[in-house]
Write a protein that holds these residues in place. Structure first.
Motif, PDB file in Angstrom:
ATOM      1  N   ILE A   1      -5.643  11.713  10.352  1.00 38.54           N
ATOM      2  CA  ILE A   1      -6.513  11.496   9.191  1.00 38.54           C
ATOM      3  C   ILE A   1      -6.338  10.065   8.698  1.00 38.54           C
ATOM      4  O   ILE A   1      -5.253   9.673   8.269  1.00 38.54           O
ATOM      5  CB  ILE A   1      -6.191  12.479   8.057  1.00 38.54           C
ATOM      6  CG1 ILE A   1      -6.415  13.920   8.521  1.00 38.54           C
ATOM      7  CG2 ILE A   1      -7.055  12.176   6.827  1.00 38.54           C
ATOM      8  CD1 ILE A   1      -6.128  14.961   7.452  1.00 38.54           C
ATOM      9  N   ASP A   2      -7.391   9.278   8.810  1.00 39.27           N
ATOM     10  CA  ASP A   2      -7.466   7.883   8.376  1.00 39.27           C
ATOM     11  C   ASP A   2      -6.579   6.958   9.206  1.00 39.27           C
ATOM     12  O   ASP A   2      -5.572   7.365   9.796  1.00 39.27           O
ATOM     13  CB  ASP A   2      -7.132   7.726   6.893  1.00 39.27           C
ATOM     14  CG  ASP A   2      -8.272   8.137   5.985  1.00 39.27           C
ATOM     15  OD1 ASP A   2      -9.411   8.271   6.475  1.00 39.27           O
ATOM     16  OD2 ASP A   2      -8.021   8.357   4.783  1.00 39.27           O
ATOM     17  N   THR A   3      -6.993   5.698   9.232  1.00 37.73           N
ATOM     18  CA  THR A   3      -6.175   4.637   9.794  1.00 37.73           C
ATOM     19  C   THR A   3      -5.935   3.612   8.689  1.00 37.73           C
ATOM     20  O   THR A   3      -6.105   3.939   7.506  1.00 37.73           O
ATOM     21  CB  THR A   3      -6.855   4.009  11.033  1.00 37.73           C
ATOM     22  OG1 THR A   3      -8.160   3.541  10.674  1.00 37.73           O
ATOM     23  CG2 THR A   3      -6.965   5.037  12.157  1.00 37.73           C
ATOM     24  N   VAL A   4      -5.558   2.407   9.056  1.00 34.96           N
ATOM     25  CA  VAL A   4      -5.234   1.397   8.050  1.00 34.96           C
ATOM     26  C   VAL A   4      -6.042   0.129   8.353  1.00 34.96           C
ATOM     27  O   VAL A   4      -7.122   0.209   8.941  1.00 34.96           O
ATOM     28  CB  VAL A   4      -3.710   1.136   8.035  1.00 34.96           C
ATOM     29  CG1 VAL A   4      -2.977   2.368   7.513  1.00 34.96           C
ATOM     30  CG2 VAL A   4      -3.174   0.777   9.420  1.00 34.96           C
ATOM     31  N   MET A   5      -5.555  -1.032   7.938  1.00 34.79           N
ATOM     32  CA  MET A   5      -6.269  -2.267   8.236  1.00 34.79           C
ATOM     33  C   MET A   5      -6.309  -2.484   9.751  1.00 34.79           C
ATOM     34  O   MET A   5      -5.408  -2.058  10.482  1.00 34.79           O
ATOM     35  CB  MET A   5      -5.581  -3.445   7.549  1.00 34.79           C
ATOM     36  CG  MET A   5      -5.620  -3.380   6.018  1.00 34.79           C
ATOM     37  SD  MET A   5      -7.269  -3.637   5.331  1.00 34.79           S
ATOM     38  CE  MET A   5      -7.426  -5.424   5.476  1.00 34.79           C
ATOM     39  N   PRO A   6      -7.356  -3.165  10.253  1.00 39.07           N
ATOM     40  CA  PRO A   6      -7.501  -3.323  11.702  1.00 39.07           C
ATOM     41  C   PRO A   6      -6.269  -3.900  12.382  1.00 39.07           C
ATOM     42  O   PRO A   6      -5.884  -3.451  13.467  1.00 39.07           O
ATOM     43  CB  PRO A   6      -8.702  -4.275  11.831  1.00 39.07           C
ATOM     44  CG  PRO A   6      -9.502  -4.036  10.593  1.00 39.07           C
ATOM     45  CD  PRO A   6      -8.482  -3.775   9.511  1.00 39.07           C
TER      46      PRO A   6
ATOM     47  N   ASP B   1      -9.895  -0.552   4.589  1.00 37.54           N
ATOM     48  CA  ASP B   1      -8.464  -0.255   4.549  1.00 37.54           C
ATOM     49  C   ASP B   1      -8.133   1.156   5.032  1.00 37.54           C
ATOM     50  O   ASP B   1      -6.958   1.519   5.096  1.00 37.54           O
ATOM     51  CB  ASP B   1      -7.887  -0.485   3.151  1.00 37.54           C
ATOM     52  CG  ASP B   1      -8.740   0.057   2.025  1.00 37.54           C
ATOM     53  OD1 ASP B   1      -9.935   0.304   2.233  1.00 37.54           O
ATOM     54  OD2 ASP B   1      -8.209   0.219   0.910  1.00 37.54           O
ATOM     55  N   HIS B   2      -9.154   1.930   5.406  1.00 41.71           N
ATOM     56  CA  HIS B   2      -8.914   3.281   5.924  1.00 41.71           C
ATOM     57  C   HIS B   2      -9.643   3.543   7.242  1.00 41.71           C
ATOM     58  O   HIS B   2      -9.584   4.657   7.763  1.00 41.71           O
ATOM     59  CB  HIS B   2      -9.323   4.322   4.878  1.00 41.71           C
ATOM     60  CG  HIS B   2      -8.741   4.029   3.529  1.00 41.71           C
ATOM     61  ND1 HIS B   2      -7.392   4.061   3.281  1.00 41.71           N
ATOM     62  CD2 HIS B   2      -9.330   3.631   2.369  1.00 41.71           C
ATOM     63  CE1 HIS B   2      -7.166   3.709   2.015  1.00 41.71           C
ATOM     64  NE2 HIS B   2      -8.323   3.440   1.456  1.00 41.71           N
ATOM     65  N   THR B   3     -10.311   2.514   7.749  1.00 42.85           N
ATOM     66  CA  THR B   3     -11.113   2.674   8.967  1.00 42.85           C
ATOM     67  C   THR B   3     -10.729   1.686  10.065  1.00 42.85           C
ATOM     68  O   THR B   3     -11.265   1.766  11.169  1.00 42.85           O
ATOM     69  CB  THR B   3     -12.607   2.448   8.652  1.00 42.85           C
ATOM     70  OG1 THR B   3     -12.766   1.093   8.170  1.00 42.85           O
ATOM     71  CG2 THR B   3     -13.121   3.418   7.613  1.00 42.85           C
ATOM     72  N   GLY B   4      -9.833   0.766   9.754  1.00 39.30           N
ATOM     73  CA  GLY B   4      -9.587  -0.368  10.641  1.00 39.30           C
ATOM     74  C   GLY B   4      -9.236  -0.020  12.071  1.00 39.30           C
ATOM     75  O   GLY B   4      -9.577  -0.773  12.996  1.00 39.30           O
ATOM     76  N   GLY B   5      -8.550   1.113  12.289  1.00 35.06           N
ATOM     77  CA  GLY B   5      -8.126   1.460  13.638  1.00 35.06           C
ATOM     78  C   GLY B   5      -8.895   2.597  14.274  1.00 35.06           C
ATOM     79  O   GLY B   5      -8.550   3.041  15.386  1.00 35.06           O
ATOM     80  N   LEU B   6      -9.934   3.085  13.622  1.00 41.09           N
ATOM     81  CA  LEU B   6     -10.652   4.254  14.141  1.00 41.09           C
ATOM     82  C   LEU B   6     -11.228   4.008  15.533  1.00 41.09           C
ATOM     83  O   LEU B   6     -11.066   4.822  16.441  1.00 41.09           O
ATOM     84  CB  LEU B   6     -11.773   4.652  13.180  1.00 41.09           C
ATOM     85  CG  LEU B   6     -11.359   5.132  11.788  1.00 41.09           C
ATOM     86  CD1 LEU B   6     -12.601   5.410  10.939  1.00 41.09           C
ATOM     87  CD2 LEU B   6     -10.489   6.376  11.866  1.00 41.09           C
TER      88      LEU B   6
END
Length: 295
Positions: free
Chosen positions: A69-74, A105-110
């Motif tokens: 659930i969620d990622t962080v900064m790219p 800040d929650h999509t960077g690594g998706l």
């Protein structure tokens, strides 16, 4: 200045290395906190914290694979992957990647994690255009808020579920912070007890414009719907995209063998949302007043 204000201001100014050099010292500190590594740990049952010091990401493990659930900064995606490995799990075993809301800040690594694992990407239906476009609504010209676009495999609405290996996550539409802001609930074991958990999307105003030229049509009413819904649910465990929203550090420090789990705190979610509703009303009043002609 309150921490949430610092976080909002920092997000506004994240414009890459060149711009970062001109940031005030306190802003540099906040942005650095977002990307500072922290040790992964078990929150409760099969739920693990695998985010950074300042941004949350959660791994839910099952015998049939895992849910992220969620990622962080790219630039910090590698930290999530390292944390998963440090806990003894495999990134390759992630079957679903869920996003609570489409902000950098929650999509960077998706996109990266989806590509590496082949996991299904799941998100709220109204956030799909943002995730696939990689932009912040109403601020498309501010390209420093952009993030790597990701193809959404499944768009969810209220009551939809994601099920894997005996775990069922239920989607709840909690719009406002983003058009498709989606919170997720599930149940976990805590010794002999069963606890309800919410992975709350967010309901802060942040960068959003509520009146005049709103971030998106109907945004103020969406916030009100979310606050009304929040009064009807009473989870035992609150988890959220920013760790300070639920005092992650303070609770983590209290984890001890044989002691009650500090993350079990009934009533915390409702008290927190009451505070956010007050802040929303204050923000709406200020934005409305700013539109009035000077006397």
């Amino acid at each position: 200045m309150k921490r949430i204000t610092l976080l909002t201001a920092a997000l506004t100014l994240v414009a890459g290395p060149a711009a970062a050099q001109s940031l005030p010292d306190f802003m540099k500190q906040v942005i650095a906190a977002w990307n500072t590594p922290t040790e992964p740990f078990k929150v409760i049952d099969n739920v693990y914290y695998v985010g950074t010091n300042g941004l949350a990401s959660y791994l839910i493990t099952t015998p049939q694979g895992h849910i992220l659930i969620d990622t962080v900064m790219p630039e910090s995606t590698a930290q999530i992957e390292a944390s998963i490995a440090k806990l003894g799990f495999k990134v390759a075993d992630i079957k679903y990647v869920i996003n609570t809301h489409a902000h950098i800040d929650h999509t960077g690594g998706l996109a990266q994690i989806k590509q590496e694992t082949g996991a299904q990407m799941v998100a709220g239906a109204k956030d799909v255009p943002l995730l696939e476009g990689g932009f912040y609504p109403g601020r498309e010209e501010q390209t420093y808020l952009n993030f790597p676009p990701v193809k959404v495999d499944r768009a969810v609405k209220e009551g939809d579920t994601v099920a894997l290996g005996g775990v069922t996550l239920t989607a709840h539409e909690t719009p406002g912070h983003s058009p498709g802001c989606t919170s997720w609930t599930t149940s976990v074991k805590d010794g002999d007890a069963t606890r309800s958990v919410i992975f709350f999307c967010s309901a802060t105003v942040a960068l959003n414009q509520l009146v005049g030229r709103p971030t998106y049509p109907g945004i103020a009413d969406d916030y009100r719907k979310t606050y009304a819904w929040a009064k009807t649910v009473h989870p035992d465990v609150l988890l959220a995209p920013h760790p300070e929203m639920y005092d992650m550090a303070g609770k983590r420090a209290k984890i001890a063998d044989g002691a009650p789990n500090p993350f079990v705190k009934p009533g915390e979610f409702n008290a927190y949302l009451d505070k956010l509703e007050t802040q929303f009303n204050e923000g709406l009043a200020k934005q409305t007043a700013a539109l009035q002609p000077a006397k």
